[in-house]
Design a protein around this motif. Structure first.
Motif, PDB file in Angstrom:
ATOM      1  N   LEU A 179       7.951   4.797 -41.542  1.00 43.74           N
ATOM      2  CA  LEU A 179       7.882   5.705 -42.695  1.00 43.74           C
ATOM      3  C   LEU A 179       6.599   6.522 -42.685  1.00 43.74           C
ATOM      4  O   LEU A 179       6.525   7.575 -43.322  1.00 43.74           O
ATOM      5  CB  LEU A 179       7.975   4.912 -44.004  1.00 43.74           C
ATOM      6  CG  LEU A 179       9.252   4.093 -44.210  1.00 43.74           C
ATOM      7  CD1 LEU A 179       9.177   3.344 -45.541  1.00 43.74           C
ATOM      8  CD2 LEU A 179      10.480   4.987 -44.182  1.00 43.74           C
ATOM      9  N   GLY A 180       5.569   6.017 -41.984  1.00 44.15           N
ATOM     10  CA  GLY A 180       4.327   6.768 -41.836  1.00 44.15           C
ATOM     11  C   GLY A 180       3.584   7.029 -43.133  1.00 44.15           C
ATOM     12  O   GLY A 180       2.906   8.053 -43.259  1.00 44.15           O
ATOM     13  N   LEU A 181       3.707   6.116 -44.105  1.00 44.41           N
ATOM     14  CA  LEU A 181       3.073   6.351 -45.406  1.00 44.41           C
ATOM     15  C   LEU A 181       1.574   6.575 -45.268  1.00 44.41           C
ATOM     16  O   LEU A 181       1.009   7.521 -45.847  1.00 44.41           O
ATOM     17  CB  LEU A 181       3.349   5.165 -46.335  1.00 44.41           C
ATOM     18  CG  LEU A 181       4.826   4.913 -46.675  1.00 44.41           C
ATOM     19  CD1 LEU A 181       4.978   3.628 -47.468  1.00 44.41           C
ATOM     20  CD2 LEU A 181       5.393   6.086 -47.444  1.00 44.41           C
ATOM     21  N   ASP A 182       0.888   5.694 -44.489  1.00 41.22           N
ATOM     22  CA  ASP A 182      -0.553   5.832 -44.336  1.00 41.22           C
ATOM     23  C   ASP A 182      -0.916   6.977 -43.388  1.00 41.22           C
ATOM     24  O   ASP A 182      -1.864   7.728 -43.643  1.00 41.22           O
ATOM     25  CB  ASP A 182      -1.163   4.512 -43.831  1.00 41.22           C
ATOM     26  CG  ASP A 182      -0.293   3.829 -42.780  1.00 41.22           C
ATOM     27  OD1 ASP A 182       0.587   4.508 -42.218  1.00 41.22           O
ATOM     28  OD2 ASP A 182      -0.505   2.628 -42.524  1.00 41.22           O
ATOM     29  N   ARG A 183      -0.156   7.147 -42.311  1.00 39.40           N
ATOM     30  CA  ARG A 183      -0.478   8.218 -41.366  1.00 39.40           C
ATOM     31  C   ARG A 183      -0.242   9.601 -41.961  1.00 39.40           C
ATOM     32  O   ARG A 183      -1.042  10.521 -41.765  1.00 39.40           O
ATOM     33  CB  ARG A 183       0.356   8.040 -40.099  1.00 39.40           C
ATOM     34  CG  ARG A 183      -0.179   6.957 -39.173  1.00 39.40           C
ATOM     35  CD  ARG A 183       0.682   6.802 -37.938  1.00 39.40           C
ATOM     36  NE  ARG A 183       1.925   6.122 -38.252  1.00 39.40           N
ATOM     37  CZ  ARG A 183       2.902   5.926 -37.381  1.00 39.40           C
ATOM     38  NH1 ARG A 183       2.793   6.391 -36.162  1.00 39.40           N
ATOM     39  NH2 ARG A 183       3.996   5.272 -37.738  1.00 39.40           N
ATOM     40  N   LEU A 184       0.871   9.755 -42.695  1.00 38.69           N
ATOM     41  CA  LEU A 184       1.142  11.055 -43.333  1.00 38.69           C
ATOM     42  C   LEU A 184       0.095  11.380 -44.388  1.00 38.69           C
ATOM     43  O   LEU A 184      -0.395  12.513 -44.471  1.00 38.69           O
ATOM     44  CB  LEU A 184       2.541  11.045 -43.945  1.00 38.69           C
ATOM     45  CG  LEU A 184       3.716  11.022 -42.955  1.00 38.69           C
ATOM     46  CD1 LEU A 184       5.017  10.767 -43.687  1.00 38.69           C
ATOM     47  CD2 LEU A 184       3.787  12.328 -42.175  1.00 38.69           C
ATOM     48  N   ALA A 185      -0.257  10.374 -45.199  1.00 41.13           N
ATOM     49  CA  ALA A 185      -1.278  10.592 -46.226  1.00 41.13           C
ATOM     50  C   ALA A 185      -2.615  10.934 -45.583  1.00 41.13           C
ATOM     51  O   ALA A 185      -3.341  11.819 -46.070  1.00 41.13           O
ATOM     52  CB  ALA A 185      -1.412   9.341 -47.099  1.00 41.13           C
ATOM     53  N   GLY A 186      -2.950  10.253 -44.495  1.00 45.28           N
ATOM     54  CA  GLY A 186      -4.208  10.544 -43.812  1.00 45.28           C
ATOM     55  C   GLY A 186      -4.231  11.939 -43.224  1.00 45.28           C
ATOM     56  O   GLY A 186      -5.261  12.638 -43.287  1.00 45.28           O
ATOM     57  N   ALA A 187      -3.105  12.380 -42.660  1.00 43.13           N
ATOM     58  CA  ALA A 187      -3.050  13.708 -42.066  1.00 43.13           C
ATOM     59  C   ALA A 187      -3.106  14.810 -43.128  1.00 43.13           C
ATOM     60  O   ALA A 187      -3.743  15.849 -42.936  1.00 43.13           O
ATOM     61  CB  ALA A 187      -1.781  13.849 -41.239  1.00 43.13           C
ATOM     62  N   ILE A 188      -2.459  14.568 -44.266  1.00 40.78           N
ATOM     63  CA  ILE A 188      -2.372  15.603 -45.307  1.00 40.78           C
ATOM     64  C   ILE A 188      -3.629  15.638 -46.174  1.00 40.78           C
ATOM     65  O   ILE A 188      -4.177  16.716 -46.456  1.00 40.78           O
ATOM     66  CB  ILE A 188      -1.123  15.373 -46.175  1.00 40.78           C
ATOM     67  CG1 ILE A 188       0.148  15.517 -45.329  1.00 40.78           C
ATOM     68  CG2 ILE A 188      -1.095  16.355 -47.348  1.00 40.78           C
ATOM     69  CD1 ILE A 188       1.409  15.111 -46.051  1.00 40.78           C
ATOM     70  N   PHE A 189      -4.098  14.461 -46.590  1.00 39.78           N
ATOM     71  CA  PHE A 189      -5.168  14.426 -47.590  1.00 39.78           C
ATOM     72  C   PHE A 189      -6.551  14.109 -47.009  1.00 39.78           C
ATOM     73  O   PHE A 189      -7.555  14.416 -47.631  1.00 39.78           O
ATOM     74  CB  PHE A 189      -4.836  13.386 -48.669  1.00 39.78           C
ATOM     75  CG  PHE A 189      -3.544  13.645 -49.374  1.00 39.78           C
ATOM     76  CD1 PHE A 189      -3.397  14.749 -50.215  1.00 39.78           C
ATOM     77  CD2 PHE A 189      -2.453  12.818 -49.195  1.00 39.78           C
ATOM     78  CE1 PHE A 189      -2.205  14.999 -50.863  1.00 39.78           C
ATOM     79  CE2 PHE A 189      -1.253  13.057 -49.839  1.00 39.78           C
ATOM     80  CZ  PHE A 189      -1.124  14.157 -50.677  1.00 39.78           C
ATOM     81  N   LYS A 190      -6.616  13.506 -45.831  1.00 41.45           N
ATOM     82  CA  LYS A 190      -7.915  13.104 -45.278  1.00 41.45           C
ATOM     83  C   LYS A 190      -8.268  13.820 -43.984  1.00 41.45           C
ATOM     84  O   LYS A 190      -9.323  13.557 -43.408  1.00 41.45           O
ATOM     85  CB  LYS A 190      -7.930  11.587 -45.043  1.00 41.45           C
ATOM     86  CG  LYS A 190      -7.767  10.779 -46.321  1.00 41.45           C
ATOM     87  CD  LYS A 190      -7.838   9.283 -46.048  1.00 41.45           C
ATOM     88  CE  LYS A 190      -7.682   8.482 -47.331  1.00 41.45           C
ATOM     89  NZ  LYS A 190      -7.734   7.014 -47.087  1.00 41.45           N
ATOM     90  N   GLY A 191      -7.396  14.692 -43.547  1.00 46.28           N
ATOM     91  CA  GLY A 191      -7.697  15.470 -42.353  1.00 46.28           C
ATOM     92  C   GLY A 191      -7.744  14.670 -41.072  1.00 46.28           C
ATOM     93  O   GLY A 191      -8.458  15.030 -40.131  1.00 46.28           O
ATOM     94  N   ARG A 192      -6.977  13.571 -40.981  1.00 46.10           N
ATOM     95  CA  ARG A 192      -6.960  12.778 -39.756  1.00 46.10           C
ATOM     96  C   ARG A 192      -6.368  13.608 -38.611  1.00 46.10           C
ATOM     97  O   ARG A 192      -5.361  14.296 -38.794  1.00 46.10           O
ATOM     98  CB  ARG A 192      -6.126  11.511 -39.939  1.00 46.10           C
ATOM     99  CG  ARG A 192      -6.588  10.588 -41.049  1.00 46.10           C
ATOM    100  CD  ARG A 192      -7.971  10.057 -40.820  1.00 46.10           C
ATOM    101  NE  ARG A 192      -8.290   8.977 -41.753  1.00 46.10           N
ATOM    102  CZ  ARG A 192      -9.512   8.603 -42.075  1.00 46.10           C
ATOM    103  NH1 ARG A 192     -10.543   9.243 -41.538  1.00 46.10           N
ATOM    104  NH2 ARG A 192      -9.716   7.612 -42.911  1.00 46.10           N
ATOM    105  N   THR A 193      -6.974  13.502 -37.460  1.00 46.46           N
ATOM    106  CA  THR A 193      -6.556  14.296 -36.309  1.00 46.46           C
ATOM    107  C   THR A 193      -5.625  13.503 -35.396  1.00 46.46           C
ATOM    108  O   THR A 193      -5.409  12.300 -35.588  1.00 46.46           O
ATOM    109  CB  THR A 193      -7.780  14.737 -35.502  1.00 46.46           C
ATOM    110  OG1 THR A 193      -8.442  13.568 -34.981  1.00 46.46           O
ATOM    111  CG2 THR A 193      -8.755  15.515 -36.381  1.00 46.46           C
ATOM    112  N   ARG A 194      -5.104  14.182 -34.385  1.00 41.54           N
ATOM    113  CA  ARG A 194      -4.266  13.510 -33.391  1.00 41.54           C
ATOM    114  C   ARG A 194      -5.058  12.409 -32.691  1.00 41.54           C
ATOM    115  O   ARG A 194      -4.542  11.324 -32.426  1.00 41.54           O
ATOM    116  CB  ARG A 194      -3.774  14.515 -32.355  1.00 41.54           C
ATOM    117  CG  ARG A 194      -2.864  15.599 -32.906  1.00 41.54           C
ATOM    118  CD  ARG A 194      -2.508  16.595 -31.825  1.00 41.54           C
ATOM    119  NE  ARG A 194      -3.715  17.238 -31.296  1.00 41.54           N
ATOM    120  CZ  ARG A 194      -3.758  17.975 -30.189  1.00 41.54           C
ATOM    121  NH1 ARG A 194      -2.655  18.139 -29.479  1.00 41.54           N
ATOM    122  NH2 ARG A 194      -4.868  18.536 -29.781  1.00 41.54           N
TER     123      ARG A 194
END
Length: 522
Positions: free
Chosen positions: A398-413
């Motif tokens: 579901l990527g709940l943490d990864r999606l939130a990190g990418a959208i709200f925390k600017g996590r990169t590839r």
């Protein structure tokens, strides 16, 4: 008497003709006639009569049979996928985590259960929601097939699971439509009109199915978004190369830095880096590269254990000894022959010690940074930890943490593939679950054998965390016990104020680099 006989014959023939006409209009009851009440002046049933049902039609009953059959097939597939997370059946291993195909099959089973529960109460919202689900799942199929890395990871098992989920959703759309048409047909035939009213229970059923399918649609949206994120992450090229191991069942990432010819001319050992709790690229490798840039070492190699960074997941079960053998195979395929100085941290020391015991003539030194003692394997193998890892793995698609990190925390590839949030990925979670499952059985046996095989003359350096030693007396005793795994202890340093990741402090980096230089110069 003679004059009356023709009249009697005529009446008899009329009566016989009338009887024959009635007989000719009667026929054996079928699904279109058997429920009509005989003798009724109107010929219709009450709309509330239980006989007014789409189940009167054989086509509707056939649809229900096929739905039940598909549910049985999906459930068997679901059980096999569940088992494959812990023990890979022949032909069931894929190079990804195995959680993605399990999620899609769970979705399929749930969708079929919903369609059977509300089979006799078809509604427009059900058709609309299933249409949306079918569209999203077809997009998922296209993403997995179109992106080589995802197609490679998921393999035939994963692709089949997603395609099956899409086909079942399309089938559900057709099923709901035909049941609805059958219901209208039976109402018109048996009551004289199509029933537009619904009972309270029917309205509650429509509400329930709408809410449940809405939740399922949100789940599919998250699955699709996670696949898009994985497709983006797959565009990062791995440094070094990937090697097909274990009869080409999966690939392992290995990279070496430095001139091997120059290293051989100076008769120097190559540093072989084994990661601790996370990928090498985020933990030890940056520090080791600084030592290389400073001239402390002249050449080093690092790899990713199965499931870490760019390496595929291995079949289950998978132990530390299996990882050591896979590393040996990858080094051989790369043409790397050593000799080696093994540098590892945390739980990676277990892997390094097993590797050293199996290459006693090629290992010229061991540097263990706040290493994990074999007594800690019981903690690593705790059922509670295993259940938490399994739960994290189930929801990881579901990527709940990864999606939130990418959208709200600017996590990169880079953060997601090998960086600070790589622990959120399904492949990493699967690797840790495998570590948990094998720790107290296979790995414990392998490290016990390694302890007895290890060459006593191998130079050994232990660099311990001052924070961990001060926090736990048992940890301090275990660190001291590890100084005795060989008879040639070069040094045991306890770095004051350094955490478990000793190299994260200046004093820790200075201590480790100093001892590393000593091992190289021996």
């Amino acid at each position: 008497m003679v004059s009356f006989k023709p009249q009697n014959d005529e009446a008899g023939r009329a009566e016989e003709a009338e009887h024959h006409g009635e007989s000719s209009t009667r026929r054996e009851p079928d699904e279109n006639t058997r429920l009509l009440p005989h003798g009724s002046s109107e010929g219709y049933l009450s709309p509330d009569d239980p006989a007014v049902s789409p189940y009167n039609l054989w086509s509707v009953r056939a649809l229900r049979f096929f739905s039940s059959l598909f549910l049985a097939i999906s459930f068997v597939w679901w059980v096999l996928l569940l088992i494959s997370i812990f023990v890979s059946p022949p032909g069931m291993h894929n190079r990804g985590s195995g959680f993605t195909d399990f999620s899609y099959t769970t979705l399929t089973v749930g969708n079929l259960i919903i369609s059977l529960l509300f089979f006799a109460v078809p509604s427009r919202p059900m058709i609309i929601w299933n249409g949306i689900l079918a569209l999203l799942l077809l997009v998922d199929v296209l993403i997995i097939v179109a992106v080589p890395r995802l197609r490679f990871e998921e393999g035939g098992v994963g692709i089949a699971s997603v395609v099956w989920a899409a086909l079942i959703t399309i089938y559900n759309v057709a099923q709901i439509y035909f049941v609805e048409k059958g219901k209208e047909q039976e109402e018109e035939r048996l009551t004289g009109r199509v029933e537009t009213r619904r009972t309270l229970l029917e309205w509650l059923a429509v509400l329930a199915e709408t809410v449940v399918l809405g939740i399922v649609a949100i789940v599919v949206i998250l699955l699709t978004a996670t696949l898009i994120l994985r497709a983006r992450d797959a565009s990062i090229e791995a440094p070094g190369k990937k090697y097909a191991v274990n009869n080409a069942k999966y690939e392992i990432h290995l990279a070496c830095v430095g001139d091997s010819a120059e290293n051989d001319r100076q008769n120097l050992s190559t540093i072989l880096v084994e990661a601790g709790e996370g990928p090498s690229e985020h933990t030890l490798q940056p520090f080791i590269h600084n030592a290389y840039a400073n001239g402390t070492i002249h050449r080093y190699c690092y790899w990713d254990r199965p499931g870490f960074a760019w390496s595929d997941n291995a079949p289950s079960p998978h132990s530390a000894g299996m990882s050591a053998d896979i590393l040996s195979e990858a080094l051989a395929l790369a043409g790397e022959q050593g000799p080696w100085i093994l540098v590892s941290a945390g739980v990676g020391s277990i892997y390094s010690r097993i590797f050293a015991s199996r290459h006693v003539h090629d290992v010229t030194g061991l540097l263990l940074i706040d290493p994990t003692h074999e007594d800690q394997l019981q903690k690593i193998a705790s059922p509670g930890r295993g259940f938490r890892l399994w739960g994290r793995g189930i929801v990881s698609p579901l990527g709940l943490d990864r999606l939130a990190g990418a959208i709200f925390k600017g996590r990169t590839r880079e953060d997601r593939v090998y960086g600070r949030v790589s622990y959120q990925g399904g492949r990493f979670i699967k690797a840790k679950l495998q570590e948990n499952l094998a720790a107290e059985s296979m790995t414990a046996s392998e490290i016990a054998s390694a302890k007895n095989i290890q060459t006593p003359e191998t130079p050994l350096v232990i660099v311990s965390s001052g924070v961990e030693v001060g926090r736990s007396e048992s940890w301090a005793k275990q660190q001291e016990a590890l100084t005795k795994i060989t008879e040639h202890l070069v040094a045991w340093d306890i770095v004051k104020g350094a955490p478990h990741e000793v190299w994260e402090t200046l004093k820790g980096r200075e201590a480790v680099e100093k001892r590393l230089g000593e091992l190289v110069r021996q």
